[in-house]
Motif scaffolding. Structure first.
Motif, short mmCIF file in Angstrom:
data_model
loop_
_atom_site.label_atom_id
_atom_site.label_comp_id
_atom_site.label_asym_id
_atom_site.label_seq_id
_atom_site.Cartn_x
_atom_site.Cartn_y
_atom_site.Cartn_z
N UNK A 64 0.84 -1.21 0.00
CA UNK A 64 0.00 0.00 0.00
C UNK A 64 0.86 1.25 0.00
N UNK A 65 1.99 1.18 0.72
CA UNK A 65 2.84 2.37 0.81
C UNK A 65 3.56 2.62 -0.52
N UNK A 95 2.24 1.80 -3.32
CA UNK A 95 1.14 2.34 -4.12
C UNK A 95 0.97 3.84 -3.91
N UNK A 96 1.09 4.26 -2.66
CA UNK A 96 0.95 5.69 -2.36
C UNK A 96 1.99 6.48 -3.14
N UNK A 97 3.23 6.00 -3.11
CA UNK A 97 4.27 6.75 -3.82
C UNK A 97 4.01 6.73 -5.32
N UNK A 98 3.48 5.61 -5.83
CA UNK A 98 3.17 5.56 -7.26
C UNK A 98 2.03 6.51 -7.60
N UNK A 99 1.01 6.54 -6.74
CA UNK A 99 -0.13 7.42 -7.00
C UNK A 99 0.29 8.88 -7.00
N UNK A 137 10.04 6.34 1.09
CA UNK A 137 9.21 5.19 1.50
C UNK A 137 10.09 4.05 1.99
N UNK A 164 10.71 3.00 5.95
CA UNK A 164 9.95 1.80 6.31
C UNK A 164 10.88 0.68 6.74
#
Ligand SMILES: Nc1ncnc2c1ncn2[C@@H]1O[C@H](COP(=O)(O)OP(=O)(O)OP(=O)(O)O)[C@@H](O)[C@H]1O
Ligand SMILES: [Mg+2]
Lengths: 291, 267
Positions: free
Chosen positions: A187-188, A190-194, A206, A210
């Motif tokens: 999910x994290x 994904x956040x950076x990709x979004x 990230x 992490x």
């Protein structure tokens, strides 16, 4: 850090996906964490018991130590006397300085190499496939065994010592770092990709934060192995430092004096490990205390 | 009243996943020829049964998943990759646990290279917008689920995207918190007028929030019907709206659309 709350946002995500029949280890972890933070009264009681235990063990050692031939065993009071002598003439301090230099330079080098390689191996599948067999093989080998070879390569000087300290510490750091990268929640990522992060930003913003708790665990395991490497290197190469003192007083049959550097090594191990354990908790207050 | 311009166009979007089961791979056609538009300032909801491809569609719009065929147009221009013209709110808030609320909101701004002071100011504005200025220095693990979702919304809005994409953002919350956040979202929408594509499986939520509801059929996911929601803004509370016969009629229609068994697709 003043208060630690152990509700882990990622943990709750996981429990979300858990099937009802699953014994939900998250809950167990919560229960365990409750035990870790007992009320202050219970904690001080634990310290009283601990102190009593120390007094009993050291006392028993003193009594027993006086009965046997001082060649085979020493007593706390004899060790203390020897310690005062070794501190006063500066020998202990000189040895400690020399050992610490080997230890810290070797360990810091190992940490840097281990973290960088671990990040790359954890992130890139090709890097992983190219190296995993070698990493696993070397991690499983008691690398102390290659000491004679290291002496052939590097001679008896500092280089050999640094190498052995470094190679012993590098694998736990590397393996933990890589495991940390693999465990970064998708999910994290994904956040950076979004938010259209580039690869460098994904790493810095990230993956590294992490992975930090895992890196700290790796460092804590690495420092213990570094100390072993340091002592062994000091035994087998040009003898210097605390290892040299152990050999010297061992050869002189001065057991009490021999115990002094051993105890220093013990405190060094405890001190550095505790320090890194603290750092681990400091860097990941959200993660609770899992091990 | 002239209709506002079309902001987002989804044109014939088709997606097939390759699913590996043991040694053999099979193809799973998740989306087939999906078409709909979202006009400037509209909230459009995607609704459909679980597994019908709502998340996949939203992730395609964000550029997190590549589409097989079809087009994605923003302001008439084709887009292919993830970009900061779209802001994404995730189902699990997916906040960065090592960052405070304010630092989480700053995330996208930081990636853009906005100077420190400017982004701190902007983050505080957004925290105020989502009514969480007082929690600026709290970490995600110290926040409730509802607070985390507000931060997720503030983070997406911070980069001032042209389009806001929200994937079931309130589905993990309890009923009361959900209604509070729905009302909150309406208030924020009234202030920001963000074009919004909202995924949900909650009928009331879809009707309450949306100007239009896109009902998807499953296996493969395709548009079954697009329903206009006539209620004027600002809308009454959801509890009041539920009593409206028009609301009930729309609800019944969507319900029947979703629950009809999928039409067999000729091979
Ligand atoms: N990366 C993937 N690889 C293979 N199959 C996938 C992948 N992602 C989704 N699917 C499949 O595609 C279908 C649609 O998934 P999607 O998550 O878009 O559904 P959804 O409508 O969001 O469902 P829900 O309401 O449960 O969130 C599902 O059958 C899912 O198993
Ligand atoms: Mg979904």
């Amino acid at each position: 850090m003043t208060t630690l709350s152990f509700a882990d946002p990622m943990g709750s995500d996981m429990s979300e996906n858990r099937i009802a029949s699953d014994p939900a280890p998250i809950d167990d972890a919560d229960a365990r964490l409750e035990e870790i933070g007992p009320p202050p009264r219970a904690r001080s009681k634990a310290w009283i018991v601990r102190l009593a235990s120390i007094v009993v063990v050291v006392g028993a050692w003193e009594i027993f130590g006086r009965q046997v031939n001082p060649l085979f065993m020493s007593s706390p009071s004899a060790i203390a006397t020897a310690a005062v002598r070794l501190i006063a003439d500066g020998e202990l301090f000189e040895a400690l300085k020399s050992s610490l230099w080997t230890l810290l330079v070797g360990f810091i080098t190992a940490s840097a190499i281990g973290v960088v390689l671990g990040l790359l191996i954890g992130r890139y599948k090709t890097m992983d496939a190219a190296t995993d067999w070698l990493v696993n093989a070397l991690y499983s080998t008691p690398l102390i065994a290659i000491m004679p070879l290291v002496i052939l390569w590097f001679g008896l000087g500092d280089a050999a010592k640094l190498f052995i300290v470094c190679i012993l510490a590098v694998f736990p750091v590397l393996i933990n770092t890589a495991a940390g990268v693999r465990n970064v929640p998708t999910q994290l990522i994904d956040v950076s990709a979004a938010f259209a992060a580039n690869e460098r930003q994904v790493f810095l913003k990230i993956i590294v934060p992490a992975t930090l708790p895992y890196i700290m665990t790796g460092l804590r395991l690495g420092i213990g192995r570094s100390i072993i490497g340091m002592v062994v290197a000091e035994f087998f190469t040009a003898i210097t430092g605390l290892g040299a003192m152990i050999v010297k007083y061992g050869n002189q049959y001065d057991t009490a004096a021999m115990f002094v550097p051993i105890l220093v090594l013990m405190f060094l191990g405890i001190g550095l490990t505790t320090l890194l354990k603290r750092a681990e908790e400091h860097f990941a207050p959200w993660r609770g205390q899992e091990d | 009243m002239s209709a506002p311009p079309i902001k987002l166009s989804v044109r014939n979007v088709t997606k097939t996943f390759r699913v590996r089961k043991g040694s053999d791979t099979s193809l799973l056609n998740v989306l087939r020829n999906v078409n709909f538009d979202v006009r400037q300032g509209e909230i459009v909801s995607l609704i459909g049964e679980s597994g019908c491809g709502k998340t996949t569609l939203l992730r395609i719009v964000q550029g997190l998943i590549r589409l097989d065929s079809g087009d994605l147009l923003i302001d008439g221009a084709a887009v292919k990759r993830s970009g900061r013209d779209r802001g994404f709110v995730f189902q699990q808030a997916s906040l960065l646990p090592w960052r405070t609320a304010r630092q989480n909101v700053e995330f996208g701004l930081e990636l853009q290279g906005m100077p420190k002071q400017a982004r701190a100011d902007r983050a505080m504005q957004l925290l105020e917008l989502v009514s969480l200025a007082h929690a600026a220095d709290q970490f995600p693990h110290q926040m409730s689920g509802g607070m985390q979702q507000r931060i997720g919304l503030a983070r997406a809005l911070a980069i001032d995207p042209a389009i806001l994409l929200m994937d079931e953002p309130f589905s993990a919350l309890d009923a009361q918190t959900r209604e509070v956040l729905q009302t909150e979202l309406m208030r924020i929408h009234a202030q920001t007028a963000k074009t919004t594509l909202f995924v949900t499986h909650d009928l009331d939520e879809a009707i309450f929030l949306s100007d239009r509801v896109v009902v998807l059929a499953a296996r493969p996911g395709r548009v079954k019907k697009i329903i206009d929601i006539p209620f004027a803004h600002p809308r009454p509370e959801l509890t009041a709206l539920r009593g409206d016969p028009a609301f009930q009629a729309i609800r019944a229609e969507i319900w029947s659309l979703i629950s009809t068994p999928p039409v067999a697709v000729a091979a």
